[in-house]
Write an enzyme that holds these catalytic residues in place. Structure first.
Site, PDB file in Angstrom:
ATOM      1  N   ASN A  60       8.758   5.497   6.500  1.00 54.80           N
ATOM      2  CA  ASN A  60       9.557   4.927   5.324  1.00 54.80           C
ATOM      3  C   ASN A  60       9.323   5.700   4.250  1.00 54.80           C
ATOM      4  OD1 ASN A  60      10.849   3.309   3.575  1.00 54.80           O
ATOM      5  ND2 ASN A  60       9.539   1.523   3.906  1.00 54.80           N
TER       6      ASN A  60
ATOM      7  N   LYS B  22      10.741   5.583   1.131  1.00 53.78           N
ATOM      8  CA  LYS B  22      11.249   4.738   0.171  1.00 53.78           C
ATOM      9  C   LYS B  22      11.947   5.564  -1.000  1.00 53.78           C
ATOM     10  CE  LYS B  22       7.132   1.725   1.241  1.00 53.78           C
ATOM     11  NZ  LYS B  22       6.166   1.046   1.014  1.00 53.78           N
TER      12      LYS B  22
ATOM     13  N   HIS C 275      12.874  -5.429   4.602  1.00 53.04           N
ATOM     14  CA  HIS C 275      11.410  -4.738   3.942  1.00 53.04           C
ATOM     15  C   HIS C 275      11.001  -5.573   2.895  1.00 53.04           C
ATOM     16  CE1 HIS C 275       8.408  -2.368   1.981  1.00 53.04           C
ATOM     17  NE2 HIS C 275       8.288  -1.670   3.105  1.00 53.04           N
TER      18      HIS C 275
ATOM     19  N   GLU D  72       9.747  -5.305   0.168  1.00 53.50           N
ATOM     20  CA  GLU D  72       9.955  -4.683  -1.289  1.00 53.50           C
ATOM     21  C   GLU D  72      11.428  -5.088  -1.515  1.00 53.50           C
ATOM     22  OE1 GLU D  72       8.804  -0.463  -0.825  1.00 53.50           O
ATOM     23  OE2 GLU D  72       6.855  -1.333  -0.752  1.00 53.50           O
TER      24      GLU D  72
ATOM     25  N   GLU E  18       4.396  -6.518   8.731  1.00 53.12           N
ATOM     26  CA  GLU E  18       3.853  -5.823   7.707  1.00 53.12           C
ATOM     27  C   GLU E  18       3.391  -6.806   6.619  1.00 53.12           C
ATOM     28  OE1 GLU E  18       5.588  -1.689   7.047  1.00 53.12           O
ATOM     29  OE2 GLU E  18       6.936  -2.826   5.919  1.00 53.12           O
TER      30      GLU E  18
ATOM     31  N   GLY F 105       0.747  -0.552   0.706  1.00 52.64           N
ATOM     32  CA  GLY F 105       0.608   0.459  -0.601  1.00 52.64           C
ATOM     33  C   GLY F 105      -0.685  -0.027  -1.127  1.00 52.64           C
TER      34      GLY F 105
ATOM     35  N   SER G 170      -0.540   0.464   4.933  1.00 52.04           N
ATOM     36  CA  SER G 170      -1.643   1.257   4.648  1.00 52.04           C
ATOM     37  C   SER G 170      -2.067   2.057   5.914  1.00 52.04           C
ATOM     38  CB  SER G 170      -2.823   0.662   3.763  1.00 52.04           C
ATOM     39  OG  SER G 170      -2.415   0.271   2.490  1.00 52.04           O
TER      40      SER G 170
ATOM     41  N   GLY H 285       4.443   4.430   4.977  1.00 55.39           N
ATOM     42  CA  GLY H 285       4.811   4.498   3.758  1.00 55.39           C
ATOM     43  C   GLY H 285       4.161   5.744   3.145  1.00 55.39           C
TER      44      GLY H 285
HETATM   45  P1  PGA Z   1       2.414   1.966   2.986  1.00 50.31           P
HETATM   46  O1  PGA Z   1       3.787   1.380   3.012  1.00 50.31           O
HETATM   47  O2  PGA Z   1       2.044   2.696   4.565  1.00 50.31           O
HETATM   48  O3  PGA Z   1       2.561   2.827   2.028  1.00 50.31           O
HETATM   49  O4  PGA Z   1       1.445   0.648   2.864  1.00 50.31           O
HETATM   50  C1  PGA Z   1       4.165   0.824   4.428  1.00 50.31           C
HETATM   51  C2  PGA Z   1       5.680   0.196   3.956  1.00 50.31           C
HETATM   52  O5  PGA Z   1       5.838  -0.448   3.256  1.00 50.31           O
HETATM   53  O6  PGA Z   1       6.371   0.002   5.094  1.00 50.31           O
END
Ligand code: PGA
Length: 249
Positions: free
Chosen positions: A9, A11, A95, A97, A167, A173, A213, A234
């Site tokens: 992903n 983003k 997601h 976000e 998630e 993140g 992460s 991500g």
């Molecule tokens: P991250 O994001 O690996 O940077 O934690 C994962 C995601 O938001 O799908």
């Protein structure tokens, strides 16, 4: 056996040129790897050229979002039909976000899942609790509500076309991954809930992937959990060599 899914992903990162550079290198890295499904989710602007570059590579193309409406006067929105036409076979839905920054409710997410299915794309349906909810011991209650409302009236036949991504918001993140045991426990809960709602067969075949992460150092232990069937990545998916290591877990 569910074929593991490793999904990137990106983003709001990468131009068309940067996206193409990445996938052209990735294609070489995954030659001969057939026992796992790799998926790339670039930005809307890069979907069509990336899809063209991925043709016959076996790598899947995902959009990061879609409209809950079919077509018409929705300035700035992108429909399921447009995404399927651009070559998407997957689409990330709900997601955190989108939920937190753009106010997407379970009802909107439900409609988006319906649109994705109608136009032949596999929804990657994201669920997960916030830090506050986790600290209050509400993890299972929150994910149960997200699943029940997000999948309301979606038939068992369609569940077979879905991917669910667990998630935990506090792990996205932040560099703070759920421990393999924590993630494994949540995945086992989700699988059991899906079995209660849709029966054994659809639940047993449903890919349940973990996100938050994920990196080359923790992917192995996460994948060793019986109910973890892949990862939504991500930050660590932005560099092709790092993502390549995750794919090769
Ligand atoms: P991250 O994001 O690996 O940077 O934690 C994962 C995601 O938001 O799908």
């Amino acid at each position: 056996m569910i074929r593991p899914i490793l999904a990137a992903n990106w983003k709001m990162n990468k131009t068309v040129g940067e996206s193409l550079d990445f996938v052209n290198r990735l294609k070489k890295l995954v030659i001969g790897i057939n026992d796992r499904q790799v998926v790339i989710a670039p930005s809307f602007t890069a979907l069509y050229p990336v899809g063209a570059a991925l043709k016959e590579s076996g790598i899947g193309l995902a959009a990061q979002n879609l409209s809950d409406n079919r077509e018409g006067a929705y300035t700035g929105e992108v429909s399921a039909r447009m995404l399927a036409d651009a070559g998407c076979t997957y689409v990330i839905v709900g997601h955190s976000e989108r939920r937190i920054l753009f106010g997407e409710s379970n009802d909107i997410i439900h409609d988006k899942i319906g649109m994705a299915l109608e136009f032949g794309m596999q929804p990657i349906f994201c669920i997960g609790e916030t830090l506050q909810e986790q600290e209050a011991g509400r993890t299972f209650e929150v994910i149960e509500k997200q699943i029940k409302e997000g999948l309301n009236q979606i038939k068992a036949d369609d569940i077979k076309k879905m991917v669910v991504a667990y998630e935990p918001v506090w792990a996205i993140g932040t560099g703070k991954t759920a421990t393999p045991e924590q993630a494994g426990e949540a995945h086992a809960f989700i699988r059991q809930l899906m079995e209660n709602l849709y029966g054994k067969e659809p639940a047993r075949r449903l890919p349940l992937i973990y996100g938050g992460s994920v990196n080359p150092d923790n992917i192995g232990k996460l994948m060793a959990q019986p109910d973890i069937n892949g990862a939504l990545v991500g930050g660590a998916s932005l560099d092709v060599d790092t993502f390549g290591k995750i794919i090769a877990f």
